[in-house]
Write a protein that holds these residues in place. Structure first.
Motif, PDB file in Angstrom:
ATOM      1  N   LYS A 200       4.733  36.470   0.383  1.00 28.24           N
ATOM      2  CA  LYS A 200       3.572  37.201  -0.137  1.00 28.24           C
ATOM      3  C   LYS A 200       2.803  37.882   1.000  1.00 28.24           C
ATOM      4  N   ARG A 201       2.669  37.173   2.105  1.00 30.59           N
ATOM      5  CA  ARG A 201       1.925  37.735   3.243  1.00 30.59           C
ATOM      6  C   ARG A 201       2.663  38.902   3.878  1.00 30.59           C
ATOM      7  N   THR A 202       4.015  38.763   4.003  1.00 35.21           N
ATOM      8  CA  THR A 202       4.791  39.814   4.664  1.00 35.21           C
ATOM      9  C   THR A 202       5.087  40.984   3.729  1.00 35.21           C
ATOM     10  N   GLY A 203       5.115  40.694   2.415  1.00 33.23           N
ATOM     11  CA  GLY A 203       5.389  41.746   1.446  1.00 33.23           C
ATOM     12  C   GLY A 203       6.841  42.139   1.338  1.00 33.23           C
ATOM     13  N   VAL A 204       7.724  41.375   1.965  1.00 28.30           N
ATOM     14  CA  VAL A 204       9.160  41.674   1.894  1.00 28.30           C
ATOM     15  C   VAL A 204       9.933  40.386   1.616  1.00 28.30           C
ATOM     16  N   ARG A 205      11.114  40.554   1.016  1.00 26.87           N
ATOM     17  CA  ARG A 205      11.964  39.399   0.779  1.00 26.87           C
ATOM     18  C   ARG A 205      12.604  38.969   2.085  1.00 26.87           C
ATOM     19  N   ASP A 206      12.552  37.663   2.361  1.00 31.43           N
ATOM     20  CA  ASP A 206      13.113  37.136   3.602  1.00 31.43           C
ATOM     21  C   ASP A 206      14.546  36.668   3.357  1.00 31.43           C
ATOM     22  N   ALA A 207      15.508  37.480   3.778  1.00 33.13           N
ATOM     23  CA  ALA A 207      16.916  37.124   3.583  1.00 33.13           C
ATOM     24  C   ALA A 207      17.333  35.968   4.491  1.00 33.13           C
ATOM     25  N   ASN A 208      16.520  35.715   5.509  1.00 27.93           N
ATOM     26  CA  ASN A 208      16.840  34.646   6.459  1.00 27.93           C
ATOM     27  C   ASN A 208      16.129  33.344   6.078  1.00 27.93           C
ATOM     28  N   TRP A 209      15.939  33.140   4.762  1.00 27.20           N
ATOM     29  CA  TRP A 209      15.173  31.979   4.302  1.00 27.20           C
ATOM     30  C   TRP A 209      15.776  30.625   4.700  1.00 27.20           C
ATOM     31  N   PRO A 210      17.120  30.483   4.831  1.00 26.68           N
ATOM     32  CA  PRO A 210      17.616  29.163   5.240  1.00 26.68           C
ATOM     33  C   PRO A 210      17.093  28.714   6.604  1.00 26.68           C
ATOM     34  N   ASP A 211      17.029  29.654   7.561  1.00 25.66           N
ATOM     35  CA  ASP A 211      16.493  29.309   8.877  1.00 25.66           C
ATOM     36  C   ASP A 211      15.005  28.979   8.795  1.00 25.66           C
ATOM     37  N   TRP A 212      14.280  29.739   7.949  1.00 24.06           N
ATOM     38  CA  TRP A 212      12.834  29.491   7.792  1.00 24.06           C
ATOM     39  C   TRP A 212      12.603  28.111   7.182  1.00 24.06           C
ATOM     40  N   TYR A 213      13.345  27.787   6.133  1.00 24.00           N
ATOM     41  CA  TYR A 213      13.248  26.461   5.509  1.00 24.00           C
ATOM     42  C   TYR A 213      13.508  25.364   6.545  1.00 24.00           C
ATOM     43  N   SER A 214      14.574  25.561   7.308  1.00 20.57           N
ATOM     44  CA  SER A 214      14.970  24.536   8.280  1.00 20.57           C
ATOM     45  C   SER A 214      13.885  24.316   9.326  1.00 20.57           C
ATOM     46  N   ALA A 215      13.327  25.425   9.827  1.00 12.57           N
ATOM     47  CA  ALA A 215      12.271  25.319  10.832  1.00 12.57           C
ATOM     48  C   ALA A 215      11.036  24.636  10.251  1.00 12.57           C
ATOM     49  N   TYR A 216      10.704  24.954   9.006  1.00 15.67           N
ATOM     50  CA  TYR A 216       9.532  24.367   8.362  1.00 15.67           C
ATOM     51  C   TYR A 216       9.721  22.864   8.180  1.00 15.67           C
ATOM     52  N   MET A 217      10.867  22.465   7.673  1.00 11.93           N
ATOM     53  CA  MET A 217      11.122  21.049   7.385  1.00 11.93           C
ATOM     54  C   MET A 217      11.169  20.216   8.660  1.00 11.93           C
ATOM     55  N   ALA A 218      11.782  20.774   9.717  1.00 13.80           N
ATOM     56  CA  ALA A 218      11.838  20.056  10.984  1.00 13.80           C
ATOM     57  C   ALA A 218      10.451  19.921  11.604  1.00 13.80           C
ATOM     58  N   SER A 219       9.654  20.992  11.540  1.00 15.40           N
ATOM     59  CA  SER A 219       8.304  20.960  12.111  1.00 15.40           C
ATOM     60  C   SER A 219       7.402  20.018  11.332  1.00 15.40           C
ATOM     61  N   GLU A 220       7.539  20.034  10.011  1.00 18.44           N
ATOM     62  CA  GLU A 220       6.732  19.162   9.163  1.00 18.44           C
ATOM     63  C   GLU A 220       6.979  17.700   9.497  1.00 18.44           C
ATOM     64  N   GLN A 221       8.232  17.348   9.721  1.00 18.16           N
ATOM     65  CA  GLN A 221       8.570  15.958   9.987  1.00 18.16           C
ATOM     66  C   GLN A 221       8.160  15.511  11.382  1.00 18.16           C
TER      67      GLN A 221
ATOM     68  N   LEU B 285       0.838  -1.187   0.000  1.00 13.55           N
ATOM     69  CA  LEU B 285       0.000   0.000   0.000  1.00 13.55           C
ATOM     70  C   LEU B 285       0.877   1.242   0.000  1.00 13.55           C
ATOM     71  N   LEU B 286       0.888   1.947  -1.136  1.00 14.42           N
ATOM     72  CA  LEU B 286       1.572   3.230  -1.183  1.00 14.42           C
ATOM     73  C   LEU B 286       0.739   4.255  -0.420  1.00 14.42           C
ATOM     74  N   GLN B 287       1.381   5.010   0.441  1.00 12.50           N
ATOM     75  CA  GLN B 287       0.686   6.066   1.179  1.00 12.50           C
ATOM     76  C   GLN B 287       1.536   7.325   1.148  1.00 12.50           C
ATOM     77  N   GLU B 288       0.911   8.435   0.752  1.00 11.60           N
ATOM     78  CA  GLU B 288       1.629   9.706   0.697  1.00 11.60           C
ATOM     79  C   GLU B 288       1.601  10.378   2.064  1.00 11.60           C
ATOM     80  N   ILE B 289       2.801  10.589   2.617  1.00 13.77           N
ATOM     81  CA  ILE B 289       2.934  11.300   3.897  1.00 13.77           C
ATOM     82  C   ILE B 289       3.940  12.431   3.701  1.00 13.77           C
ATOM     83  N   THR B 290       3.489  13.633   3.971  1.00 10.83           N
ATOM     84  CA  THR B 290       4.375  14.793   3.875  1.00 10.83           C
ATOM     85  C   THR B 290       4.593  15.451   5.228  1.00 10.83           C
ATOM     86  N   THR B 291       3.599  15.330   6.116  1.00 12.62           N
ATOM     87  CA  THR B 291       3.715  15.865   7.476  1.00 12.62           C
ATOM     88  C   THR B 291       3.280  14.779   8.445  1.00 12.62           C
TER      89      THR B 291
END
Length: 214
Positions: free
Chosen positions: A186-207, A145-151
């Motif tokens: 898009k929500r903040t309306g500004v470019r996030d120069a600290n995107w590596p930390d944001w990516y890392s936090a998102y990926m860790a929280s998702e898992q 049984l293939l099951q898609e899990i992303t979070t």
């Protein structure tokens, strides 16, 4: 009353002790009728064929990105061939996984998703984690049984450890983080120069199943 209380405390202590014993699920044994035919099938899946003792009559394969393997062969089980049903194979993109299997000549059922009324054909409309699935079987009828899990649901993975089983899983997680980060900008309306930390936090929280950053 005191004796019962002491027994409960003893059980709790025993459970606490065994909970710290490291036990890894290593192998699932499949009952099959034709070893050579089954070997060819799992080779077609692209699973790694592991070395087994010469003359043992045992075959072992490991799915890409999985710490757990399968075995089949002589004198491993008395179960009827084809009796192992709906063993889960977790994927991060069920469409891509199904397409790859079909391209390899594997007969895979159509993707379906779970609803309160039962399974319904097609991907989950909201692409919710755990909901989209598809089935296929080996020549004896042992089904997968293939099951898609992303979070992951909270508590399923040690929140202090973030790891990925394959390059494919890591790349999929990065793509999801990129899409979510685009919405964040898009929500903040500004470019996030600290995107590596944001990516890392998102990926860790998702898992780990913790709340995702927005």
């Amino acid at each position: 009353m005191t004796m019962v209380t002491n027994e409960i405390r003893g059980d709790d202590a025993a459970q606490a002790g065994i909970a710290k014993v490291d036990m890894k699920l290593e192998v699932i044994v499949l009952p099959v009728s034709d070893f050579d035919r089954t070997e060819q099938f799992y080779r077609r899946l692209g699973w790694r064929q592991d070395v087994t003792p010469p003359g043992s009559g045992v075959f072992q394969f490991t799915p890409h990105g999985s710490p757990c393997s399968i075995q089949f062969g002589r004198n491993l089980t008395s179960a009827a061939p084809g009796s192992v049903q709906k063993t889960y194979l977790i994927v991060s993109d069920i469409q891509a996984a199904r397409n790859a299997l079909v391209a390899a000549g594997i007969d895979v059922g159509e993707i379906f998703h779970l609803t309160p009324e039962g399974p319904v054909g097609g991907l989950d409309p909201e692409r919710r984690t755990y909901f989209s699935q598809a089935l296929f079987s080996d020549p004896d009828g042992n089904s997968w049984l293939l099951q898609e899990i992303t979070t992951r649901l909270a508590g399923r993975i040690d929140s202090g450890v973030t790891s990925f089983g394959s390059v494919t899983d890591l790349a999929s997680a990065l793509r999801r983080a990129e899409a979510a980060h685009g919405e964040h900008e898009k929500r903040t309306g500004v470019r996030d120069a600290n995107w590596p930390d944001w990516y890392s936090a998102y990926m860790a929280s998702e898992q780990s199943g913790n709340e995702l950053p927005t």
